[in-house]
Structure formats: structure tokens, C-alpha cells
Design a protein around this motif. Structure first.
Motif, PDB file in Angstrom:
ATOM      1  N   LYS A 216     -81.662  34.540  18.621  1.00  0.00           N
ATOM      2  CA  LYS A 216     -83.110  34.373  18.731  1.00  0.00           C
ATOM      3  C   LYS A 216     -83.588  33.217  17.869  1.00  0.00           C
ATOM      4  N   ASN A 217     -83.049  33.051  16.658  1.00  0.00           N
ATOM      5  CA  ASN A 217     -83.476  31.980  15.766  1.00  0.00           C
ATOM      6  C   ASN A 217     -83.157  30.612  16.337  1.00  0.00           C
ATOM      7  N   LYS A 218     -82.047  30.504  17.036  1.00  0.00           N
ATOM      8  CA  LYS A 218     -81.690  29.204  17.581  1.00  0.00           C
ATOM      9  C   LYS A 218     -82.562  28.841  18.777  1.00  0.00           C
ATOM     10  N   GLY A 219     -82.987  29.815  19.559  1.00  0.00           N
ATOM     11  CA  GLY A 219     -83.983  29.609  20.620  1.00  0.00           C
ATOM     12  C   GLY A 219     -83.599  28.530  21.603  1.00  0.00           C
ATOM     13  N   TYR A 220     -84.659  27.787  22.027  1.00  0.00           N
ATOM     14  CA  TYR A 220     -84.478  26.782  23.074  1.00  0.00           C
ATOM     15  C   TYR A 220     -83.614  25.613  22.627  1.00  0.00           C
ATOM     16  N   ILE A 221     -83.663  25.293  21.318  1.00  0.00           N
ATOM     17  CA  ILE A 221     -82.839  24.165  20.842  1.00  0.00           C
ATOM     18  C   ILE A 221     -81.380  24.430  21.162  1.00  0.00           C
ATOM     19  N   TRP A 222     -80.972  25.677  20.874  1.00  0.00           N
ATOM     20  CA  TRP A 222     -79.565  26.042  21.193  1.00  0.00           C
ATOM     21  C   TRP A 222     -79.293  25.942  22.684  1.00  0.00           C
ATOM     22  N   PHE A 223     -80.277  26.362  23.498  1.00  0.00           N
ATOM     23  CA  PHE A 223     -80.096  26.348  24.950  1.00  0.00           C
ATOM     24  C   PHE A 223     -79.891  24.937  25.474  1.00  0.00           C
ATOM     25  N   PHE A 224     -80.812  24.020  25.072  1.00  0.00           N
ATOM     26  CA  PHE A 224     -80.680  22.640  25.559  1.00  0.00           C
ATOM     27  C   PHE A 224     -79.434  21.956  24.978  1.00  0.00           C
ATOM     28  N   ARG A 225     -79.152  22.264  23.739  1.00  0.00           N
ATOM     29  CA  ARG A 225     -77.956  21.665  23.147  1.00  0.00           C
ATOM     30  C   ARG A 225     -76.694  22.104  23.903  1.00  0.00           C
ATOM     31  N   THR A 226     -76.705  23.382  24.283  1.00  0.00           N
ATOM     32  CA  THR A 226     -75.552  23.895  25.041  1.00  0.00           C
ATOM     33  C   THR A 226     -75.424  23.200  26.386  1.00  0.00           C
ATOM     34  N   LEU A 227     -76.588  23.000  27.079  1.00  0.00           N
ATOM     35  CA  LEU A 227     -76.543  22.319  28.368  1.00  0.00           C
ATOM     36  C   LEU A 227     -75.987  20.915  28.226  1.00  0.00           C
ATOM     37  N   ILE A 228     -76.461  20.189  27.198  1.00  0.00           N
ATOM     38  CA  ILE A 228     -75.991  18.814  26.992  1.00  0.00           C
ATOM     39  C   ILE A 228     -74.497  18.806  26.687  1.00  0.00           C
ATOM     40  N   VAL A 229     -74.075  19.736  25.820  1.00  0.00           N
ATOM     41  CA  VAL A 229     -72.653  19.790  25.463  1.00  0.00           C
ATOM     42  C   VAL A 229     -71.795  20.108  26.677  1.00  0.00           C
ATOM     43  N   LEU A 230     -72.265  21.092  27.481  1.00  0.00           N
ATOM     44  CA  LEU A 230     -71.488  21.461  28.672  1.00  0.00           C
ATOM     45  C   LEU A 230     -71.390  20.307  29.646  1.00  0.00           C
ATOM     46  N   ALA A 231     -72.508  19.598  29.841  1.00  0.00           N
ATOM     47  CA  ALA A 231     -72.468  18.446  30.747  1.00  0.00           C
ATOM     48  C   ALA A 231     -71.503  17.397  30.227  1.00  0.00           C
ATOM     49  N   GLY A 232     -71.576  17.158  28.896  1.00  0.00           N
ATOM     50  CA  GLY A 232     -70.664  16.180  28.315  1.00  0.00           C
ATOM     51  C   GLY A 232     -69.211  16.598  28.467  1.00  0.00           C
TER      52      GLY A 232
ATOM     53  N   LEU B  87     -67.959  18.570  30.783  1.00  0.00           N
ATOM     54  CA  LEU B  87     -67.542  18.424  32.177  1.00  0.00           C
ATOM     55  C   LEU B  87     -67.223  16.974  32.508  1.00  0.00           C
ATOM     56  N   LEU B  88     -68.079  16.062  32.024  1.00  0.00           N
ATOM     57  CA  LEU B  88     -67.852  14.648  32.281  1.00  0.00           C
ATOM     58  C   LEU B  88     -66.546  14.185  31.639  1.00  0.00           C
ATOM     59  N   ILE B  89     -66.359  14.580  30.382  1.00  0.00           N
ATOM     60  CA  ILE B  89     -65.142  14.167  29.670  1.00  0.00           C
ATOM     61  C   ILE B  89     -63.900  14.760  30.337  1.00  0.00           C
ATOM     62  N   CYS B  90     -64.004  16.053  30.707  1.00  0.00           N
ATOM     63  CA  CYS B  90     -62.854  16.694  31.363  1.00  0.00           C
ATOM     64  C   CYS B  90     -62.518  16.000  32.675  1.00  0.00           C
ATOM     65  N   GLY B  91     -63.565  15.623  33.433  1.00  0.00           N
ATOM     66  CA  GLY B  91     -63.317  14.914  34.690  1.00  0.00           C
ATOM     67  C   GLY B  91     -62.623  13.581  34.453  1.00  0.00           C
ATOM     68  N   ILE B  92     -63.094  12.851  33.443  1.00  0.00           N
ATOM     69  CA  ILE B  92     -62.474  11.560  33.143  1.00  0.00           C
ATOM     70  C   ILE B  92     -61.037  11.755  32.662  1.00  0.00           C
ATOM     71  N   VAL B  93     -60.835  12.754  31.773  1.00  0.00           N
ATOM     72  CA  VAL B  93     -59.485  13.005  31.256  1.00  0.00           C
ATOM     73  C   VAL B  93     -58.546  13.425  32.374  1.00  0.00           C
ATOM     74  N   TRP B  94     -59.041  14.306  33.274  1.00  0.00           N
ATOM     75  CA  TRP B  94     -58.201  14.756  34.383  1.00  0.00           C
ATOM     76  C   TRP B  94     -57.783  13.585  35.249  1.00  0.00           C
ATOM     77  N   PHE B  95     -58.758  12.709  35.576  1.00  0.00           N
ATOM     78  CA  PHE B  95     -58.454  11.545  36.403  1.00  0.00           C
ATOM     79  C   PHE B  95     -57.466  10.631  35.687  1.00  0.00           C
ATOM     80  N   TYR B  96     -57.679  10.449  34.373  1.00  0.00           N
ATOM     81  CA  TYR B  96     -56.807   9.564  33.616  1.00  0.00           C
ATOM     82  C   TYR B  96     -55.377  10.112  33.568  1.00  0.00           C
ATOM     83  N   ILE B  97     -55.261  11.465  33.335  1.00  0.00           N
ATOM     84  CA  ILE B  97     -53.922  12.061  33.265  1.00  0.00           C
ATOM     85  C   ILE B  97     -53.187  11.918  34.585  1.00  0.00           C
TER      86      ILE B  97
END
Length: 998
Positions: free
Chosen positions: A623-639, A641-651
Motif C-alpha cells: 500500500k505504501n508503494k502505491g502507484y509509483i510501484w505500479f508504474f515502475r513495475t510496468l516500465i521494468v517489465l517492458a524493459g 521484455l525488450l532486453i529479453c527479445g534482443i538477447v534472444w535474437f542475439y543468442i
């Protein structure tokens, strides 16, 4: 004219020379030459049977009378001869001895022709392939003293004429397919000294009282002959009897007092029956020549008579009965006693204080009783004690200091008693001890540095005691250690750095102590580690990423410590059955493979690990982390996914380029074992992840479709990319690779998987096999497709695999032991033909010692398939493979896995025997099998139980097993409607952890 005369003279010379050759060999030699033509002789055993010789007296296996030069003996044992018995031998008028032991003599015995061998005194045809009824007229031979037909396929009843032998002293009909009951007329052969009818499927019947008439009998073996009822008193008349074996039957009642009149008896074996009542107390003193008493695995009640213990015994085996009372002190007075096995009874009191002082005891097992008191000081007074087992009693006090000087000890098991005090320092360092088990006592003190002397130690089991102090560095010097179990003690301090040297380690369990510090670097050397449990200690620091390189690890518990930092991403390489990191100070992200609800309890109590699994962190923090935690999580997850996609393609891109570069710059070394229709480049270019059909501890398997349309299977062993660049270049995989190449490269058999070739570079090792469209038996049998395997197909698979293993054991020189026989290593072609595969653990049996046994440094094989004697003694021979194959047979019959949670602590072998006893055969057989095959299924089930006998000597050879399966197959062609009936599993003796396989 002169030219014609010259040709005539030449022709005359040729005729005379031919006539001379013919006349040079006497009549007996001509008979033997005719016998030679009867045989197939692959080993050239008859190569020196030269027709140019005047007599056959110098020929291999032939013995002549020195005065008359007549042939009197023919011994061609173990010569690999095949063909029917040569009846022409009976024309040798003075031939008194014939031995074709251990050959491939087949067909039936010519009854009428054998009756012509009037001079015959000794006939040994044991271990051959003879079939049909026993020869009836052989009883007419007036001089015959020795008849051994052991290990053939004779069937039917024993002919009535066998009661009319005139001079027969030895009759051995062991391991055939004889039917009916043991006939009373055998009691008429008054000259008999040895009668051995063991291991035949006779009909249930009693011991004929008439056998008591054989007053010259010295050996009577009726082991596993379906005997029922009581032991007749008449056997007490056999005053010359030295060895009586009635084991593995269903005898009932008490041991008759008349047995005590057998004053010459040396060995008495009555185990595995249903005998009840007390041992006879009257007349024991008459058995003054008794050396060995084995009445184990019965239902004997009462106590051990004092009179029995006053005899000059060499061995007293009364295990697995219901005996009560104390062990008489008189047993300590027996000067010849070397073996004392009383386990699994209800005996109480103390062991005699002088036990071992007057005899060279080498085996003591009194486990699972109610004994109490202290260990006698003199058990090893004569320096011979090797096996010392006192498990599950109420012994107390300390380990005597004298046992610290007992350098002969091999195995010590004192678990689950009330021992206390410190263990003597010299006791830790006994040089030959392989198993030291002190679990479940109250021992205290620490492990001294003297443990460095225990160079042969493989299992150190100290759990549930009060040991304390630091673990010494010297423990890392014991290179043969497979297991360290020290949980539930008071150990403290750091884990010794030297433990990383234990390359053979399979289990390390130190949970619930007070150990501290971090996990030392270099644990990636534990390539065989299966279980790591350091829970509930005070460890700190980071979890090392090297754990992810322990490819066979399946149990990991680091809970209840102070580990911090992130969980290494490399742990995703593991295939874990148990994972627990709860109640530490871990932070960061949970690796993706473990960020699932099923692993939630594995991460409890780590407040920073709350992003991936709902409910890990408390609601207040969320509860204390609230929306900041939510948006931060979305940004981290998107990042991410992007990194994993690039790494997968590179591998994928890098792997593709690596293959290309390796093909260009690395020179492949190809070793072919058959004519190939492909090149190494065609194989390597197809090693794509899309073609993977299997993954194991040693590497991946690919299906490669070649340019001409055929497919092959390619095993690529894990290289540096999997295990790290500095792991001695995959030494573990090298052993399996070398064994596979050495074994499959030199053998050819229709039921052994074909190895086309192997390809090697500096970084890669490939094995190219024939492709098996139906995969492994294990995958098919234990999947939803098991319905495709009806009984005829299952029987065909079993017979094919048996023939493949028989080839390894009997036709390869030297023999080969597979060491990992299991359903997953039996592959199936398009027609469900079976091939034995995966020879990475195979070993050649060096029989130079004559024992045909190897001592291994580590247990190899798969859980549920390992023979009990192999698991505990690390000694392996062909019998280990036969046990494993017996488990495969039970899989085929039951449709069940070799190890299943439904079995509890049992494995498949014990479950089958328990279920047969409780529910009968219908509770065992796979319900998918049609009832019309039940008769054959029961026969094969009996073979599976025979193969999984806890006693290796009771298991048949693979050659013998193939013959028995072929007999079942031929019977099924002619059988009528299958009959319902109860199966008596008389082949099986439940294994004991306390007995000879403990």
C-alpha cells in the motif's frame, strides 16, 4: 606313351597317399572325426583333431588309456560348441567319461543311442540348450555314477526309470523346467551321495519320506522346488548328510527333532519358508559336527537353545524370524564362529561380554532387535571383524576404544540406538571403512583430524546426534566420499574450503546446525552432487552462481540462513524437484523459471522478493508503494521484455554464426564404424534447437534428416558453453563419450543400437546413431500411448532386449556390463523392435582374477534399477544388469514406474511382492493387458521376480533368461485358452538392509 605312363604313376601315387591317410587314423579317431563334423566350432576348439594322426590321444579334450591307447575320457567343457549330442561317441567301447559342460549342445538327447554307452561312468551336460523329456533309458547304464543335466530346458516329469539306477552317486537336475512333484521312487537309489533338484517349477508337493532311505546321501538340495507341508522325520536317518538345503519353499510346521540326529551336518539352510514353532531343544548336543546353521527368514518362535550355542559352530544365521529371549553366553565359547546374523527378531538382553575373544568374528549383524547394554570390548580381538551392524536396538554407552584399533573393519552401522559420549579418535581414521553410520544417537564431541586416515570412506552419516565444533579441513582429503549427512547436530564455524575437492560427492546435508560464513568458491567441481541441504544454519553472503552449473542437482535447500543479494539467474539451468530459499535476506528479481505460484513457499520471508509472485510481501508495504510501484513495475517489465527479445535474437544469431565459424575454422575428426552416406558437415549444420528430441545430464539429442531422406539421431555432449570454459574440458562427459565409442564401435548385434560414427572438434563431441522412430520404451510405456503396447509387443521388446544384453555378457570377449539398464535406455524402431542403448556407463569385466567382478568408486545407474549389492558394496558384474533388467520386466508387466510416490518407501520390486501377497496377481498386472494373455504374463512376471532376487547367485544368467523366455514364447504358440490362477512368487526374497546386501 611315356607321357601316359607318367600320368598313371602320378595318379597311383595320389591314390596310395589318400589310402595311407585314411589308414593312418584308427577306428576311434574316425568316430571322433564324425563327431567333429556334427559340431559348429567357432572358437576352433577342435582344430588339432588332425586326421593325419595315428590315434586321437593327443587331441584337445581326449584322454586315452596308457596301455591300450583306447579313448576313455572326452572333456570339451566351455568350448562354445553347438549342435546335437553326437551319439556316435557311444561306439567308443571304453569311453567312461563325457563332459560337454557350458556349451550350446541343443535338440533332445537320443535316448536309445545313449543306452549303448555301456562303459559310461560320468556324464556332464550341464549349462547347454537341451530340450524335451529327460532320457528314460539312461538309467540302464550299469556303471553310471555321475549324471549332471543342470541348466538346460528339460521338461516333463522325472521318469520312473530313474528309481532303478544301479551305481549312481550324483544326480543333478538343477535349473530345468521339470514338472510334477518330486517322486518318491528316488528314494530307491541307495548309492546316491548327492541329489540336487533345485530351481525347477515342480508342482506343489511334500518332501517324499522315502528320501530318508538314502543312507549314503551327503548333499540334499531341494531349493525352490515348490515344497509344502512339514519336514519329514525320516530325514533324520541320513546319518552321512553334510549339507541340507530346503530354502525358498513353503514348508510349514516346526523343525523336527530328528534333524538333531544328523551328526555329520555342516550346513543347514531353511530360510524363506513358513516354518513355525520353536527350534528343537532336545538332541542339539548330538550334532557335534555341525558347522553352519541357517534357519533364516522363517516364522520361528521361542528362544535360541543353549545347546545350540554350545556346538562348535562356524556360522549362526537365524535372521528374520520371531525369536525372543537372550543370546546364550555359550555362543562366545565357539572357537570357529566367524558369522553371527540374528537381525530382524525380537531378541533382548546384552551381547555376551566375551563375544569375539575366542573366535575370529568377521560379520556381526544383530540389527532390529531389542538388545541393550554396551558393545563388548573384545569383538575384534582377533583382528578379523569386517561387518559390524547394530542398527535399531537399545545399545548404550560409548564405543569401546578397542574398536579404534580394528583396522579390518569395512562397514559400521550403529544407527538408532542410545549410544553417547565421544567417538574414539582412532575410530574416525580406520583406513578400510567405507560406511560409517552413527545416526540417531547422542554422540558428542567433534570430528578430529584423524579422519584424514579414512581413505576408503564413501558414506559419513552422523545425523541426529550432539556433535559439535568445526568441520575439519581434513574431511576434504577423503576423495572417495559420496555422502556427508551431519544434519541435526551442533556443528559450528565455516564450511571447510577443502570440501570443493570432493569431486565424487552426491549428497551434502548439514541442515539444522550452527554453521556460518559463506559457501566456498569452487563448488562447480561437485559435478555429481544430487542433494545440497544447508538449511537452518547461519550462512551469509551471496548465493554462488556456480550452483547453476551442478547439472544433476535436484534438491536444493538454503532456507533459514542469512543469504543476501540476488538469486543467480544461472539456477534456471537446474531441473529441481525441491527448491527452498525461504527466510533469508534475498533481494532483486526471482529468476523467470521460478517466478510461479507453485514456488511461492520457496521464497517466503524474503521481503524484497515481492514483485513476481503475489503474496510474498505484506500488504502494508504494497500500500505504501502505491502507484509509483505500479508504474515502475510496468516500465521494468517492458524493459525486461525488450532486453529479453534482443538477447534472444542475439543468442540465436550468434549460435548460427558460431556454427558457421566452427565449420570454417575447426577441423572435424570423424571416426566411422559403418559405411556412411553422409558427411560431418551435413550433421553439424542440422544441430538446431528446433530438431531437439531429448535433453539429459550429458547433452542434447537431435533428430537429423539427411539429404537422402533417412534420419539419424545425434547426441551432442555438453561442452564448455554448458559447463564453463575451465571445467577440465568436460572430463565427466569424456568418460561417457569414451565408453560409448569404445563399446558400440566394436560390437554388432541386431538388438544393440547402431553407432554410425563419432565427430569431434576441440569444443564439440557428437555421436551419430541410427534413429529409432518410436523413442524409448520408458517414454512410451509411461505415457498416454501405452495402450499401443499390447502383450505380444511387450514380450517381443523384453526378448529383444534380453538377447542384446546376453550378447554383451556372453558373446563379447571380454564381457561388457552395461551398468544403466532401464526402460529409457531401450529404444524402439518402427516395428517395436528393441535396441539396448546409452553405453556411457558401460564397463568391460576384467576376469583375470577369475571373479568377473569390478569394484567401482561411485554408484552409477538410475534410481529404482540399482541392484542392492551394487548400491552398498560398489561391486558390479553381470548380475547387476540382470537385476536392472528384471525391473524392466516388472515395468512391462505392471505398467508402473520403477519409483512412484504411491509406493511410499517401497520401489517397484517390493511393491510387486507386497501386492502379490495382499491382493494376488490381478493387483499387479497392468489392466490394459488382455486377460487372454494372463498365463504368459504370469510366467514372465515370475522371471522378473527371479531376476530381482536380492541374492545375486539366485539370478539367472542372461543366456539362461533368454532360453526361458524363448520357451515361454514357444508355449504361447500352442497354448489353449489362458487359465485363471494364483501366482506364487516363489522366486523372490525381499532384500534386507541388514543381511548380505546391507
Amino acid at each position: 606313351m611315356q607321357h601316359l605312363r607318367r600320368r598313371f604313376h602320378l595318379l597311383l601315387l595320389l591314390v596310395l597317399a589318400s589310402l595311407s591317410l585314411t589308414l593312418s587314423l584308427n577306428k576311434e579317431g574316425l568316430y571322433l572325426q564324425k563327431a567333429k563334423l556334427n559340431f559348429d566350432d567357432p572358437n576352433a576348439a577342435l582344430s588339432n583333431w588332425n586326421p593325419d594322426d595315428e590315434t586321437p590321444c593327443k587331441w584337445n579334450g581326449v584322454v586315452c588309456d596308457s596301455s591300450s591307447s583306447s579313448v576313455v575320457s572326452l572333456d570339451l567343457s566351455s568350448s562354445s560348441l553347438s549342435g546335437p549330442f553326437p551319439s556316435v561317441l557311444c561306439r567308443l567301447g571304453r569311453l567312461s567319461s563325457i563332459s560337454f559342460y557350458d556349451n550350446f549342445i541343443n535338440s533332445t538327447l537320443p535316448d536309445d543311442d545313449l543306452a549303448a554307452c555301456v562303459a559310461l561312468e560320468h556324464l556332464d551336460l550341464a549349462q547347454n540348450y537341451l530340450t524335451g523329456a529327460l532320457p528314460r533309458r539312461i538309467a540302464e547304464l550299469p556303471r553310471l555314477k555321475y549324471l549332471d543335466l543342470t541348466g538346460n530346458n528339460f521338461s516333463g516329469e522325472i521318469p520312473a526309470t530313474y528309481g532303478t539306477f544301479q551305481k549312481l552317486e550324483v544326480l543333478a537336475l538343477v535349473e530345468n523346467l521339470l514338472e510334477g512333484v518330486i517322486p518318491p521312487f528316488l528314494g530307491n537309489i541307495s548309492t546316491l551321495k548327492m541329489l540336487n533338484l533345485s530351481y525347477n517349477p515342480f508342482s506343489p508337493g511334500q518332501i517324499p519320506p522315502e528320501l530318508g532311505n538314502l543312507t549314503n546321501l551327503e548333499v540334499l538340495w531341494l531349493t525352490q522346488t515348490s515344497l509344502i507341508g512339514e519336514i519329514p522325520d525320516s530325514l533324520g536317518q541320513l546319518s552321512r548328510l553334510v549339507d541340507l538345503d530346503l530354502a525358498y519353499n513353503a514348508l510349514s510346521g516346526s523343525i523336527p527333532s530328528s534333524i538333531t540326529e544328523l551328526t555329520a551336518l555342516v550346513q543347514l539352510e531353511l530360510y524363506n519358508n513358513s516354518l513355525s514353532g520353536a527350534l528343537p531343544t532336545g538332541g542339539w548336543s548330538n550334532m557335534t559336527a555341525l558347522r553352519r546353521l541357517d534357519a533364516s527368514t522363517n516364522e520361528l518362535t521361542g528362544g535360541i537353545p543353549v545347546e545350540l550355542c554350545e556346538l562348535p559352530l562356524e556360522s549362526l544365521n537365524l535372521y528374520e524370524n520371531n525369536l525372543r529371549g537372550e543370546l546364550p553366553a555359550a555362543i562366545a565359547e565357539s572357537p570357529n564362529l566367524y558369522e553371527l546374523k540374528l537381525f530382524r527378531n525380537q531378541l533382548s538382553g546384552e551381547l555376551p561380554s566375551d563375544l569375539g575373544r575366542k573366535s575370529a568374528l568377521w560379520w556381526i549383524d544383530v540389527s532390529t532387535n531389542k538388545f541393550s547394554g554396551r558393545i563388548p570390548d573384545g569383538l575384534c580381538s582377533n583382528g578379523a571383524l569386517e561387518e559390524f551392524l547394530l542398527i535399531e536396538n537399545s545399545f548404550s554407552g560409548e564405543i569401546p576404544a578397542s574398536l579404534g584399533e580394528c583396522r579390518s573393519l569395512l562397514r559400521v552401522r550403529l544407527g538408532h540406538n542410545n549410544f553417547s559420549g565421544e567417538v574414539p579418535a582412532p575410530f574416525w581414521g580406520l583406513p578400510h571403512v567405507s560406511l560409517l553410520e552413527l545416526i540417531g544417537n547422542s554422540f558428542s564431541g567433534g570430528i578430529p583430524k584423524t579422519i584424514a586416515g579414512a581413505s576408503n570412506l564413501s558414506q559419513l552419516i552422523l545425523s541426529v546426534n550432539k556433535f559439535s565444533g568445526n568441520l575439519p579441513e581434513e574431511i576434504g582429503f577423503l576423495e572417495n566420499l559420496l555422502e556427508i549427512s551431519g544434519n541435526d547436530n551442533e556443528f559450528s564455524g565455516p564450511l571447510p574450503v577443502s570440501v570443493v575437492n570432493l569431486a565424487q560427492l552426491v549428497k551434502l546435508d548439514l541442515h539444522n546446525n550452527a554453521l556460518s560464513g559463506g559457501i566456498p568458491k569452487g563448488i562447480d567441481s561437485w559435478k555429481k552432487l544430487n542433494e545440497l541441504n544447508l538449511a537452518d544454519n547461519e550462512y551469509s553472503g551471496k548465493i554462488p552462481g556456480e550452483i547453476g552449473e551442478l547439472s544433476v542437482l535436484n534438491y536444493l535447500d538454503l532456507s533459514g540462513n542469512r543469504f543476501s543479494g540476488e538469486i543467480p539467474i544461472s539456477l534456471q539451468n537446474l531441473k529441481l524437484n525441491h527448491l527452498n530459499f525461504s527466510y533469508n535476506h534475498l533481494s532483486g528479481h526471482i529468476p523467470q523459471d521460478y517466478a510461479k505460484e507453485m514456488y511461492r513457499d520457496s521464497f517466503l520471508g524474503n521481503s524484497e522478493l515481492c514483485q513476481e509472485i503475489e503474496g510474498l510481501c505484506n500488504r502494508k508495504e504494497m500500500k505504501n508503494k502505491g502507484y509509483i510501484w505500479f508504474f515502475r513495475t510496468l516500465i521494468v517489465l517492458a524493459g525486461i521484455l525488450l532486453i529479453c527479445g534482443i538477447v534472444w535474437f542475439y543468442i540465436k544469431y550468434k549460435k548460427f554464426n558460431d556454427v558457421k565459424r566452427n565449420l570454417d575454422r575447426s577441423k572435424w575428426t570423424l571416426m566411422s564404424f559403418h559405411k556412411l552416406g553422409f558427411t560431418e558437415s551435413e550433421i553439424s549444420e542440422a544441430l538446431d534447437e528446433d530438431n531437439v528430441i531429448g535433453t539429459g545430464a550429458s547433452g542434447k539429442v537431435y533428430k537429423v534428416v539427411l539429404s537422402h531422406g533417412e534420419a539419424v539421431a545425434v547426441k551432442r555432449l555438453w561442452g564448455q558453453s554448458k559447463a564453463g570454459a575451465d571445467v577440465e574440458r568436460g572430463a565427466i562427459q569424456d568418460d561417457g563419450f569414451d565408453a560409448e565409442v569404445e563399446t558400440l564401435g566394436r560390437i554388432r548385434h541386431k538388438n544393440i543400437v547402431k553407432l554410425w560414427c563419432c565427430c569431434c572438434t576441440r569444443d564439440s563431441k557428437l555421436l551419430v546413431y541410427e534413429y529409432m522412430p518410436n523413442g524409448s520404451l520408458g517414454d512410451l510405456l509411461h505415457s498416454t500411448k501405452s495402450g499401443l503396447l499390447d502383450w505380444p509387443i511387450r514380450f517381443k521388446i523384453a526378448l529383444d532386449a534380453a538377447e542384446g544384453l546376453s550378447y554383451l555378457h556372453h558373446d563379447c570377449v571380454p564381457p561388457i556390463v552395461h551398468r544403466d539398464v532401464k526402460s529409457n535406455n531401450i529404444l524402439l524402431d518402427a516395428d517395436y523392435g528393441a535396441r539396448v542403448a546409452d553405453f556411457g556407463l558401460a564397463k568391460v569385466v576384467d576376469d583375470a582374477s577369475g571373479k568377473g567382478t569390478m569394484s567401482m568408486s561411485v554408484i552409477a545407474g538410475s534410481c529404482g534399477y540399482i541392484a542392492p549389492e551394487y548400491a552398498y558394496t560398489l561391486r558390479v558384474n553381470e548380475k547387476s544388469d540382470i537385476y536392472s533388467f528384471g525391473v524392466v520386466i516388472l515395468e512391462l508387466v505392471t505398467g508402473r514406474l520403477p519409483v512412484d510416490p504411491e509406493f511410499g518407501e517401497k520401489d517397484l520390486v517390493k511393491w510387486v511382492c507386497w501386492t502379490l501377497d495382499q491382493e494376488g496377481v490381478l493387483g499387479v498386472i497392468d489392466p490394459k493387458l488382455e486377460s487372454c494373455y494372463r498365463d504368459d504374463v504370469c510366467r514372465v512376471l515370475n522371471l522378473g521376480l527371479l531376476c530381482t532376487s536380492s541374492l545375486p547367485i539366485s539370478r539367472p544368467s542372461m543366456r539362461r533368461l533368454v532360453k526361458m523366455m524363448q520357451e515361454i514364447g514357444s508355449r504361447s504358440l500352442h497354448k489353449n485358452v489362458a487359465k485363471e490362477g494364483k501366482l506364487t512368487p516363489y522366486y523372490y526374497e525381499e532384500g534386507s538392509d541388514h543381511g548380505s546386501v546391507a
